[in-house]
Design a protein around this motif. Structure first.
Motif, PDB file in Angstrom:
ATOM      1  N   ARG A  82       0.825  -1.198   0.000  1.00  0.00           N
ATOM      2  CA  ARG A  82       0.000   0.000   0.000  1.00  0.00           C
ATOM      3  C   ARG A  82       0.868   1.261   0.000  1.00  0.00           C
ATOM      4  O   ARG A  82       0.463   2.282  -0.523  1.00  0.00           O
ATOM      5  N   ILE A  83       2.045   1.172   0.567  1.00  0.00           N
ATOM      6  CA  ILE A  83       2.959   2.317   0.524  1.00  0.00           C
ATOM      7  C   ILE A  83       3.374   2.593  -0.917  1.00  0.00           C
ATOM      8  O   ILE A  83       3.429   3.744  -1.347  1.00  0.00           O
ATOM      9  N   ALA A  84       3.632   1.525  -1.681  1.00  0.00           N
ATOM     10  CA  ALA A  84       3.995   1.700  -3.094  1.00  0.00           C
ATOM     11  C   ALA A  84       2.854   2.350  -3.864  1.00  0.00           C
ATOM     12  O   ALA A  84       3.073   3.222  -4.708  1.00  0.00           O
ATOM     13  N   SER A  85       1.611   1.955  -3.581  1.00  0.00           N
ATOM     14  CA  SER A  85       0.447   2.558  -4.248  1.00  0.00           C
ATOM     15  C   SER A  85       0.346   4.038  -3.919  1.00  0.00           C
ATOM     16  O   SER A  85       0.098   4.867  -4.788  1.00  0.00           O
ATOM     17  N   ARG A  86       0.550   4.362  -2.661  1.00  0.00           N
ATOM     18  CA  ARG A  86       0.468   5.759  -2.232  1.00  0.00           C
ATOM     19  C   ARG A  86       1.547   6.592  -2.932  1.00  0.00           C
ATOM     20  O   ARG A  86       1.282   7.693  -3.417  1.00  0.00           O
ATOM     21  N   THR A  87       2.760   6.046  -3.012  1.00  0.00           N
ATOM     22  CA  THR A  87       3.854   6.745  -3.679  1.00  0.00           C
ATOM     23  C   THR A  87       3.548   6.939  -5.162  1.00  0.00           C
ATOM     24  O   THR A  87       3.752   8.023  -5.717  1.00  0.00           O
ATOM     25  N   ALA A  88       3.050   5.900  -5.815  1.00  0.00           N
ATOM     26  CA  ALA A  88       2.713   5.994  -7.239  1.00  0.00           C
ATOM     27  C   ALA A  88       1.588   7.003  -7.465  1.00  0.00           C
ATOM     28  O   ALA A  88       1.631   7.778  -8.422  1.00  0.00           O
ATOM     29  N   LEU A  89       0.592   7.007  -6.596  1.00  0.00           N
ATOM     30  CA  LEU A  89      -0.495   7.989  -6.724  1.00  0.00           C
ATOM     31  C   LEU A  89       0.033   9.413  -6.602  1.00  0.00           C
ATOM     32  O   LEU A  89      -0.384  10.308  -7.340  1.00  0.00           O
ATOM     33  N   ARG A  90       0.951   9.612  -5.697  1.00  0.00           N
ATOM     34  CA  ARG A  90       1.532  10.943  -5.525  1.00  0.00           C
ATOM     35  C   ARG A  90       2.272  11.361  -6.800  1.00  0.00           C
ATOM     36  O   ARG A  90       2.180  12.512  -7.228  1.00  0.00           O
ATOM     37  N   GLU A  91       2.987  10.420  -7.430  1.00  0.00           N
ATOM     38  CA  GLU A  91       3.707  10.727  -8.666  1.00  0.00           C
ATOM     39  C   GLU A  91       2.752  11.076  -9.809  1.00  0.00           C
ATOM     40  O   GLU A  91       3.013  11.975 -10.593  1.00  0.00           O
TER      41      GLU A  91
END
Length: 87
Positions: free
Chosen positions: A1-10
């Protein structure tokens, strides 16, 4: 979920915060976003893919697998692709 959050921010340019989980166990994404994340850790990494959905039916998916030996491949391949000959 951290990876998803980071990708969403990008992709969106803003931090979405923690994504709520829906009744089916999937994260509730912002409107207009399609995403997928790996449930497999490989080399200490997990992967998330996020994209702006151009249609309401946009879907993306990701699968992460390790490299297997030729012997292991020969045993597994017929289960997934019947036309692959035994090596």
């Amino acid at each position: 979920r951290i990876a998803s959050r980071t990708a969403l921010r990008e992709v969106t340019g803003r931090d979405p915060g923690w994504l709520p989980i829906g009744p089916d166990g999937r994260p509730q994404l912002p409107a207009g976003i399609a995403a997928s994340l790996s449930h497999t850790e490989l080399a200490g990494k997990r992967v998330a893919v996020v994209a702006v959905a151009q249609t309401l039916r946009a879907r993306i998916g990701i699968d992460v697998e390790g490299i297997v030996s030729a012997d292991r491949f020969a045993k597994l391949a017929p289960r997934f692709e019947p036309s692959v000959p035994h090596i």
